[in-house]
Design an enzyme around this catalytic site. Structure first.
Site, PDB file in Angstrom:
ATOM      1  N   LYS A   1      12.577  69.904   5.051  1.00 14.01           N
ATOM      2  CA  LYS A   1      13.556  68.989   4.451  1.00 14.01           C
ATOM      3  C   LYS A   1      14.707  69.799   3.854  1.00 14.01           C
ATOM      4  O   LYS A   1      14.495  70.918   3.345  1.00 14.01           O
ATOM      5  CB  LYS A   1      12.820  68.187   3.364  1.00 14.01           C
ATOM      6  CG  LYS A   1      13.569  66.991   2.808  1.00 14.01           C
ATOM      7  CD  LYS A   1      12.643  66.250   1.832  1.00 14.01           C
ATOM      8  CE  LYS A   1      13.314  65.106   1.116  1.00 14.01           C
ATOM      9  NZ  LYS A   1      12.374  64.400   0.219  1.00 14.01           N
TER      10      LYS A   1
ATOM     11  N   SER B   1      12.290  59.609   0.712  1.00  9.43           N
ATOM     12  CA  SER B   1      13.494  60.307   1.114  1.00  9.43           C
ATOM     13  C   SER B   1      13.274  61.371   2.185  1.00  9.43           C
ATOM     14  O   SER B   1      14.252  61.923   2.696  1.00  9.43           O
ATOM     15  CB  SER B   1      14.135  60.965  -0.111  1.00  9.43           C
ATOM     16  OG  SER B   1      13.289  61.980  -0.634  1.00  9.43           O
TER      17      SER B   1
ATOM     18  N   SER C   1       8.263  59.588  -1.611  1.00 13.57           N
ATOM     19  CA  SER C   1       9.173  60.127  -0.586  1.00 13.57           C
ATOM     20  C   SER C   1       8.504  60.818   0.594  1.00 13.57           C
ATOM     21  O   SER C   1       9.159  61.133   1.582  1.00 13.57           O
ATOM     22  CB  SER C   1      10.171  61.097  -1.217  1.00 13.57           C
ATOM     23  OG  SER C   1      11.220  60.382  -1.812  1.00 13.57           O
TER      24      SER C   1
END
Ligand SMILES: *[C@@H]1O[C@H](CO)[C@@H](O)[C@H](O)[C@H]1NC(C)=O
Ligand SMILES: *[C@@H]1O[C@H](CO)[C@@H](O)[C@H](O)[C@H]1NC(C)=O
Length: 248
Positions: A102, A183, A207
């Site tokens: 990420k 996310s 997330s």
């Protein structure tokens, strides 16, 4: 008369094909890939090239990847050479396996670490994040950075899931109109669509779990403190944790 026969032949060929089916990269697990390496059916370089091609094809629509590592193919070639030198040693850990992390996880290489925001573009991190250091030690190849809800969805409570200024809106690969959640949106989508073998996401409040669920992959939210958060753009020290996302 001819149509049923044709169907039978097709079915028969289908069965034959299944029985003889060789290793395929799509949906392969780390263990299957390691076995394919070992049996000389696949190289790390071939695997990285396959994923880069898939990303080129799919990412303009799905927007799961922010940046590709320009050194990924070179690192894969190195892994292949290491395997040639000692096949036993290369069967362990994540040797030769590409991974996307990420974009809020620092990598000290040519990749930017921006949490999806232009504000951090070209910023220089002091070192690899703790989890990235461990990935490299274990032989993994950092293929690139996965997209996310900008600032791990702490940009604004009204910001859409999976949107960032740099990657734009990520799309659920199963139903484009369904929220891909976030996310760690790109970390989940990339694994779901065979753009990479596995990925890392982060979770402060849902997330990892929510995008894994929305994009039909498996994510683990480790107990707080179990995985290093050093070099990860923080939200809350009481809640942040880094975890893997993979296929079943
Ligand atoms: C290969 O690696 C294994 C495991 O680390 C080690 O035990 C073995 O001695 C190595 N072989 C050679 C030829 O270096
Ligand atoms: C990092 O950002 C700079 C500035 O936009 C860009 O030139 C560079 O290509 C980026 N790095 C990668 C690996 O995409």
């Amino acid at each position: 008369m001819t149509i049923p026969i044709l169907l039978l032949i097709l079915l028969f060929q289908g069965i034959i094909a299944t029985e003889n089916s060789d290793f395929t990269i799509k949906e392969a697990t780390i263990q299957e890939i390691h076995t394919a390496f070992y049996q000389n059916k696949l190289t790390s370089k071939g695997l990285v090239e396959f994923y880069i091609e898939e990303i080129r094809k799919l990412n303009p629509i799905l927007r799961a990847v922010i940046e590709l590592n320009p050194d990924a193919i070179r690192q894969a070639e190195k892994a292949d050479q290491e395997r040639k030198a000692n096949a036993t040693k290369s069967r362990f850990g994540l040797h030769g396996i590409p991974i996307l992390v990420k974009d809020n996880i620092a990598t000290k290489d040519k990749l930017n670490t921006t949490a999806g925001s232009y504000a951090l573009l070209k910023s220089v991190v002091p070192r690899d994040a703790g989890v990235v250091r461990k990935l490299r030690e274990s032989g993994a190849i950092i293929l690139g950075k996965a997209s996310l809800s900008e600032w791990a969805h702490f940009r604004s409570s009204l910001a859409p899931s999976g949107w960032s200024a740099r990657a734009k809106q990520a799309v659920n690969p199963y139903v484009a109109t369904v929220d891909p959640c976030g996310s760690s949106t790109g970390s989940a989508i990339s694994v779901a669509t065979n753009m990479v073998t596995v990925s890392l996401g982060t979770e402060t409040d849902g997330s990892i779990l929510c995008p894994s669920s929305a994009n039909s992959v498996v994510g683990i939210k480790p107990t707080l403190g179990l995985t290093s958060r050093a070099g990860v753009i923080p939200v809350s020290p009481r809640q942040d944790t880094v975890g893997p996302i993979c296929r079943l």
